[in-house]
Scaffold this motif. Sequence first.
Motif, mmCIF file in Angstrom:
data_model
loop_
_atom_site.group_PDB
_atom_site.id
_atom_site.type_symbol
_atom_site.label_atom_id
_atom_site.label_comp_id
_atom_site.label_asym_id
_atom_site.label_seq_id
_atom_site.Cartn_x
_atom_site.Cartn_y
_atom_site.Cartn_z
ATOM 1 N N GLY A 103 0.789 -1.225 0.000
ATOM 2 C CA GLY A 103 0.000 0.000 0.000
ATOM 3 C C GLY A 103 0.824 1.278 0.000
ATOM 4 N N SER A 104 2.058 1.228 0.487
ATOM 5 C CA SER A 104 2.914 2.421 0.502
ATOM 6 C C SER A 104 4.159 2.205 -0.340
ATOM 7 C CB SER A 104 3.307 2.769 1.949
ATOM 8 O OG SER A 104 3.944 1.657 2.568
ATOM 9 N N TRP A 105 4.034 1.385 -1.389
ATOM 10 C CA TRP A 105 5.191 1.081 -2.253
ATOM 11 C C TRP A 105 5.754 2.375 -2.825
ATOM 12 C CZ3 TRP A 105 7.360 1.734 -6.935
ATOM 13 C CH2 TRP A 105 8.325 0.809 -7.346
ATOM 14 N N ASN A 106 7.071 2.472 -2.824
ATOM 15 C CA ASN A 106 7.739 3.640 -3.404
ATOM 16 C C ASN A 106 9.136 3.232 -3.856
ATOM 17 O OD1 ASN A 106 9.824 4.506 -1.131
ATOM 18 N ND2 ASN A 106 7.897 3.974 -0.102
ATOM 19 N N TYR A 107 9.771 4.069 -4.665
ATOM 20 C CA TYR A 107 11.072 3.721 -5.245
ATOM 21 C C TYR A 107 12.207 3.773 -4.235
ATOM 22 C CZ TYR A 107 9.039 3.757 -9.906
ATOM 23 O OH TYR A 107 8.275 3.465 -11.007
ATOM 24 N N ARG A 108 12.007 4.412 -3.113
ATOM 25 C CA ARG A 108 13.094 4.535 -2.133
ATOM 26 C C ARG A 108 13.173 3.327 -1.213
ATOM 27 N NH1 ARG A 108 13.901 6.703 2.945
ATOM 28 N NH2 ARG A 108 11.725 7.331 3.122
ATOM 29 N N THR A 109 12.029 2.859 -0.718
ATOM 30 C CA THR A 109 12.052 1.734 0.219
ATOM 31 C C THR A 109 11.327 0.498 -0.323
ATOM 32 O OG1 THR A 109 9.994 2.419 1.319
ATOM 33 C CG2 THR A 109 12.062 3.337 2.169
ATOM 34 N N HIS A 123 12.704 -1.059 10.512
ATOM 35 C CA HIS A 123 12.003 -1.955 9.593
ATOM 36 C C HIS A 123 11.287 -1.217 8.477
ATOM 37 C CE1 HIS A 123 13.040 -5.467 11.818
ATOM 38 N NE2 HIS A 123 12.533 -4.986 12.938
ATOM 39 N N ALA A 124 11.307 0.115 8.508
ATOM 40 C CA ALA A 124 10.734 0.894 7.405
ATOM 41 C C ALA A 124 11.758 1.177 6.322
ATOM 42 C CB ALA A 124 10.155 2.202 7.943
ATOM 43 N N GLU A 125 12.966 0.646 6.466
ATOM 44 C CA GLU A 125 14.004 0.855 5.462
ATOM 45 C C GLU A 125 13.792 -0.070 4.265
ATOM 46 O OE1 GLU A 125 17.557 0.205 7.637
ATOM 47 O OE2 GLU A 125 17.435 2.101 8.754
ATOM 48 N N LEU A 126 14.675 0.045 3.292
ATOM 49 C CA LEU A 126 14.549 -0.690 2.032
ATOM 50 C C LEU A 126 14.345 -2.187 2.253
ATOM 51 C CD1 LEU A 126 14.826 -0.772 -1.107
ATOM 52 C CD2 LEU A 126 17.264 -1.182 -0.735
ATOM 53 N N PHE A 127 13.307 -2.715 1.620
ATOM 54 C CA PHE A 127 13.063 -4.158 1.637
ATOM 55 C C PHE A 127 12.176 -4.489 0.455
ATOM 56 C CE2 PHE A 127 10.836 -8.074 2.859
ATOM 57 C CZ PHE A 127 11.928 -8.860 3.196
ATOM 58 N N ASN A 128 12.379 -5.669 -0.097
ATOM 59 C CA ASN A 128 11.541 -6.105 -1.203
ATOM 60 C C ASN A 128 11.384 -7.619 -1.146
ATOM 61 O OD1 ASN A 128 9.902 -5.496 -3.396
ATOM 62 N ND2 ASN A 128 11.496 -5.972 -4.875
ATOM 63 N N ALA A 129 10.247 -8.094 -1.575
ATOM 64 C CA ALA A 129 9.951 -9.530 -1.641
ATOM 65 C C ALA A 129 8.666 -9.676 -2.419
ATOM 66 C CB ALA A 129 9.788 -10.130 -0.235
ATOM 67 N N HIS A 130 8.353 -10.899 -2.827
ATOM 68 C CA HIS A 130 7.048 -11.108 -3.433
ATOM 69 C C HIS A 130 5.997 -10.839 -2.354
ATOM 70 C CE1 HIS A 130 3.595 -13.093 -5.224
ATOM 71 N NE2 HIS A 130 4.220 -12.992 -6.380
ATOM 72 N N PRO A 131 4.936 -10.091 -2.677
ATOM 73 C CA PRO A 131 3.976 -9.697 -1.628
ATOM 74 C C PRO A 131 3.322 -10.867 -0.917
ATOM 75 C CG PRO A 131 3.134 -9.202 -3.837
ATOM 76 C CD PRO A 131 4.576 -9.518 -3.982
ATOM 77 N N TYR A 132 3.141 -12.002 -1.605
ATOM 78 C CA TYR A 132 2.491 -13.138 -0.954
ATOM 79 C C TYR A 132 3.435 -13.878 -0.019
ATOM 80 C CZ TYR A 132 -0.766 -12.427 -4.861
ATOM 81 O OH TYR A 132 -1.634 -11.886 -5.781
ATOM 82 N N LEU A 133 4.744 -13.744 -0.245
ATOM 83 C CA LEU A 133 5.732 -14.406 0.614
ATOM 84 C C LEU A 133 6.380 -13.436 1.601
ATOM 85 C CD1 LEU A 133 7.538 -16.889 -1.819
ATOM 86 C CD2 LEU A 133 5.891 -17.409 -0.010
#
Length: 246
Positions: free
Chosen positions: A21-27, A59-69
């Motif tokens: 919901g808060s996806w952005n290019y920085r985090t 935990h609000a820093e950069l992180f990425n993963a498939h949303p379901y996992l």
Amino acid sequence: MSPLPRGVRRAMLLRSFAVQGSWNYRTLIGTGMAFVLAPALRHVHAGDAERLRAAVARHAELFNAHPYLATVAAGAIARLEAEGAPPELVGRFKNALRGSLGSMGDRLVWLTWRPACALLMVALLLGGAPWGVAVAAFLVSYNALHLWMRVWGLNAGLRDGLQVARALREAPFERLGDWAGSAGAFLAGLAAVLAVGWGETPGLPYTALGAAALAAGVLLGPRVRIVAGIGLAALLIAGVVLASNS
């Protein structure tokens, strides 16, 4: 045994649906992960507002993963926080997880499962099923895996913590992907035949064509994905054009 009460786990699972919901290019989904983890962090750091703010900020820093996992990471991180793991260890663990969770989810969901569910819907429509039935078949089949992945991921992360990689290795993701690829190939052949013969009365040539297309789909499957995809798309277009002109 989970270190967190049931209410906290339930809140984390419900919040995981808004992880993008808060996806952005920085985090990327970093702020979403902090949102998912917030109930666990409030439980762990109850009565210490300063430590809570620091934990949420980390935990609000950069992180990425498939949303379901992403729930795998959320569950494992929540366990580490509950056990008092050092922030440096938690940070290294997050960095190690994110690539695997992204690639595993992309291969299973975007490359095989979602196309197979969409082809099921198309085949039902071309076969004469009502729109509501076809759309419901897509939604039910697609979300059966989607919801299972979220629930399984959170439980596995909370249970295994740092050892969650073992659960990921033992999960049936590869088998599910192979099965979905074969099912998608079968449904693509079926949809192509139904599109070519749309509006026609089935006869021997039509039946033979259908059997050949289904057999080709099952035997070849994703090994010829690009070539077969182009050919099947051409057949689908040709079938629609022929049907509209007849």
